[in-house]
Design an enzyme around this catalytic site. Structure first.
Site, PDB file in Angstrom:
ATOM      1  N   ASP A 247      -8.984   0.946   6.253  1.00  0.00           N
ATOM      2  CA  ASP A 247      -8.073   0.729   7.363  1.00  0.00           C
ATOM      3  C   ASP A 247      -8.631   1.359   8.646  1.00  0.00           C
ATOM      4  O   ASP A 247      -8.784   0.688   9.672  1.00  0.00           O
ATOM      5  CB  ASP A 247      -6.704   1.347   7.017  1.00  0.00           C
ATOM      6  N   SER A 248      -8.977   2.639   8.576  1.00  0.00           N
ATOM      7  CA  SER A 248      -9.389   3.372   9.784  1.00  0.00           C
ATOM      8  C   SER A 248     -10.580   2.732  10.501  1.00  0.00           C
ATOM      9  O   SER A 248     -10.611   2.701  11.738  1.00  0.00           O
ATOM     10  CB  SER A 248      -9.732   4.819   9.430  1.00  0.00           C
TER      11      SER A 248
ATOM     12  N   GLY B 273      -8.944   5.700   1.125  1.00  0.00           N
ATOM     13  CA  GLY B 273      -9.634   6.558   2.097  1.00  0.00           C
ATOM     14  C   GLY B 273     -11.123   6.296   2.177  1.00  0.00           C
ATOM     15  O   GLY B 273     -11.917   7.229   2.270  1.00  0.00           O
TER      16      GLY B 273
ATOM     17  N   SER C 273     -13.006   4.515   4.470  1.00  0.00           N
ATOM     18  CA  SER C 273     -13.662   4.126   5.724  1.00  0.00           C
ATOM     19  C   SER C 273     -14.925   4.953   5.902  1.00  0.00           C
ATOM     20  O   SER C 273     -14.977   6.118   5.508  1.00  0.00           O
ATOM     21  CB  SER C 273     -12.709   4.342   6.913  1.00  0.00           C
TER      22      SER C 273
ATOM     23  N   ASP D  77       2.874   4.950  -5.576  1.00  0.00           N
ATOM     24  CA  ASP D  77       2.099   6.170  -5.382  1.00  0.00           C
ATOM     25  C   ASP D  77       2.949   7.389  -5.757  1.00  0.00           C
ATOM     26  O   ASP D  77       3.694   7.922  -4.943  1.00  0.00           O
ATOM     27  CB  ASP D  77       1.633   6.247  -3.924  1.00  0.00           C
TER      28      ASP D  77
ATOM     29  N   ASP E 230       0.849  -1.192   0.000  1.00  0.00           N
ATOM     30  CA  ASP E 230       0.000   0.000   0.000  1.00  0.00           C
ATOM     31  C   ASP E 230       0.890   1.251   0.000  1.00  0.00           C
ATOM     32  O   ASP E 230       1.803   1.364   0.830  1.00  0.00           O
ATOM     33  CB  ASP E 230      -0.857  -0.052   1.283  1.00  0.00           C
ATOM     34  N   HIS E 231       0.650   2.159  -0.921  1.00  0.00           N
ATOM     35  CA  HIS E 231       1.398   3.425  -0.988  1.00  0.00           C
ATOM     36  C   HIS E 231       2.927   3.256  -1.054  1.00  0.00           C
ATOM     37  O   HIS E 231       3.651   3.919  -0.294  1.00  0.00           O
ATOM     38  CB  HIS E 231       1.042   4.350   0.193  1.00  0.00           C
TER      39      HIS E 231
HETATM   40  O1  G3H Z   1      -3.114   4.823   3.574  1.00  0.00           O
HETATM   41  C1  G3H Z   1      -2.931   4.710   4.775  1.00  0.00           C
HETATM   42  C2  G3H Z   1      -3.241   3.439   5.469  1.00  0.00           C
HETATM   43  O2  G3H Z   1      -4.328   3.615   6.342  1.00  0.00           O
HETATM   44  C3  G3H Z   1      -2.030   2.909   6.178  1.00  0.00           C
HETATM   45  O3  G3H Z   1      -1.789   3.626   7.333  1.00  0.00           O
HETATM   46  O4  G3H Z   1       0.608   4.158   7.068  1.00  0.00           O
HETATM   47  O5  G3H Z   1      -0.505   4.313   9.306  1.00  0.00           O
HETATM   48  O6  G3H Z   1      -0.052   2.095   8.264  1.00  0.00           O
HETATM   49  P1  G3H Z   1      -0.337   3.543   8.037  1.00  0.00           P
HETATM   50  P1  13P Z   2      -9.059   4.864   5.448  1.00  0.00           P
HETATM   51  O1  13P Z   2      -8.167   5.701   6.294  1.00  0.00           O
HETATM   52  O2  13P Z   2     -10.278   5.615   5.022  1.00  0.00           O
HETATM   53  O3  13P Z   2      -9.423   3.573   6.090  1.00  0.00           O
HETATM   54  O4  13P Z   2      -8.263   4.521   4.091  1.00  0.00           O
HETATM   55  C1  13P Z   2      -7.298   3.496   4.061  1.00  0.00           C
HETATM   56  C2  13P Z   2      -6.480   3.502   2.831  1.00  0.00           C
HETATM   57  O5  13P Z   2      -6.744   4.169   1.855  1.00  0.00           O
HETATM   58  C3  13P Z   2      -5.288   2.633   2.805  1.00  0.00           C
HETATM   59  O6  13P Z   2      -4.535   2.810   1.667  1.00  0.00           O
HETATM   60 ZN    ZN Z   3      -4.550   4.829   0.896  1.00  0.00          ZN
END
Ligand code: G3H
Ligand code: 13P
Ligand code: ZN
Length: 330
Positions: free
Chosen positions: A277-278, A233, A235, A115, A93-94
């Protein structure tokens, strides 16, 4: 160096093809520890949903990349043991550099995100195309991003979002050869996606955030018919979880997410992957706070991580069944 196929993972190509056709989105859930992974696998097996396990740079720092990869390998065996051989992808992720993406490909990830959304357009293309060229040699799928989401992504904080410009998407996809494209249409990372000022109130007095930019999504779909689109994003920030956290001693204010109907609508269009994630963080925190509040003498981690895991599982089952529409699609 290990290829993901040797450990029973799949890339996202087939998953997305089916999702686009079927009008649903594949869940992409972040994990950093065993309880989160158990909840994801249990929920996705029980709802018979394909799943993308997401590892962020923060997760790599927290838990160790090697350990996370072995956990994903274990998850494949665990799903089989639970009785359903669901498709499981392991996704970075990212990812922000070529080296990070390469390291994940070498280590057994089946999908990576590069990203480059914070870069100038041409630089984003150059970096993304380089990652794609390497990843495709190993049949690893790649997600790129165009447009900037507001909020916090690891160390990068963007105050304001910049919506994806639909006139760039064909050129970007053609020149980079990405397998999916993350776009910015009004979602953002974290639990505070909107200020109350940006919202209106419904008849029950609840805050209603501004709708996602479906005009942009429709325009992108027109220009890239059948191409898998990703929403970060996403959530929904369930208010019952926020209320529980606050009831049991927490202090989370003005937490507002993306309404579930909006995500359902996006999933029925070309959005094939939805990142969450959130919401999981909120559900875990609420359950742990409840145990701490009601049983202050408790010191066995299983007694609070267990309920947190159960709550997470319920959340993910709900998402798969009622929001993303991925239940029954494995
Ligand atoms: O895009 C963000 C995700 O919620 C991952 O969050 O970088 O705190 O693990 P984190
Ligand atoms: P949320 O913070 O909305 O859960 O998004 C998570 C996300 O985009 C992880 O890449
Ligand atoms: Zn993200």
């Amino acid at each position: 160096m290990i290829n993901y196929k040797e450990i029973g993972l799949v890339n996202t190509r087939d998953m997305f093809k089916k999702a686009v056709k079927g009008g649903y989105a594949v869940p992409a859930y972040n994990f950093n520890n065993m309880e989160q992974l158990q909840a994801i696998i249990q929920a996705c097996v029980e709802t018979k949903s394909p799943v993308i396990l997401q590892v962020s740079s923060g997760a790599r720092k927290y838990a160790n990349q090697t350990l996370l990869r072995y956990m994903a390998q274990g998850a494949v065996a665990y799903a089989k043991e639970l009785g359903c051989d669901i498709p499981i992808a392991l996704h970075l992720d990212h990812g922000d550099t070529f080296d990070l993406c390469k390291s994940c490909v070498d280590m057994g990830f089946s999908s990576v995100m590069i990203d480059g959304s914070h870069l100038e357009y041409e630089q984003n293309i150059e970096l993304t195309a380089r990652v794609v060229e390497f990843a495709h040699q190993h049949d690893v799928t790649v997600e790129g991003e165009l447009g900037v989401l507001a909020g916090v992504e690891d160390d990068v904080v963007a105050e304001k979002s910049t919506y994806t410009n639909p006139s760039q998407v064909e050129d970007f996809v053609k020149r980079t050869k990405v397998d999916s494209l993350a776009i910015s249409i009004g979602t953002s990372h974290g639990a505070n996606k909107f200020t109350p000022k940006q919202c209106t109130r419904n008849e029950k007095g609840e805050l209603v955030p501004p709708p996602l930019k479906f005009d942009i999504l429709n325009e992108i779909e027109k220009r890239l018919p059948g191409f898998p689109i990703v929403l970060h994003g996403s959530s929904s920030v369930p208010q019952n979880q926020v209320n529980l956290i606050n009831q049991y001693g927490g202090k989370i204010e003005n937490a507002i997410g993306i309404p579930e109907e909006q995500l359902r609508k996006a999933a029925a269009l070309s959005v094939s992957k939805i990142n969450i994630d959130s919401d999981g963080r909120l559900a875990m925190t609420a359950a742990i706070r409840k145990v701490f509040f009601e049983s202050p003498g408790e010191y066995d981690p299983r007694k609070y991580l267990g309920p947190a895991r159960d709550s997470l599982k319920q959340l993910y089952m709900h998402k798969n069944t009622h929001v993303l529409g991925s239940a029954g699609k494995a």
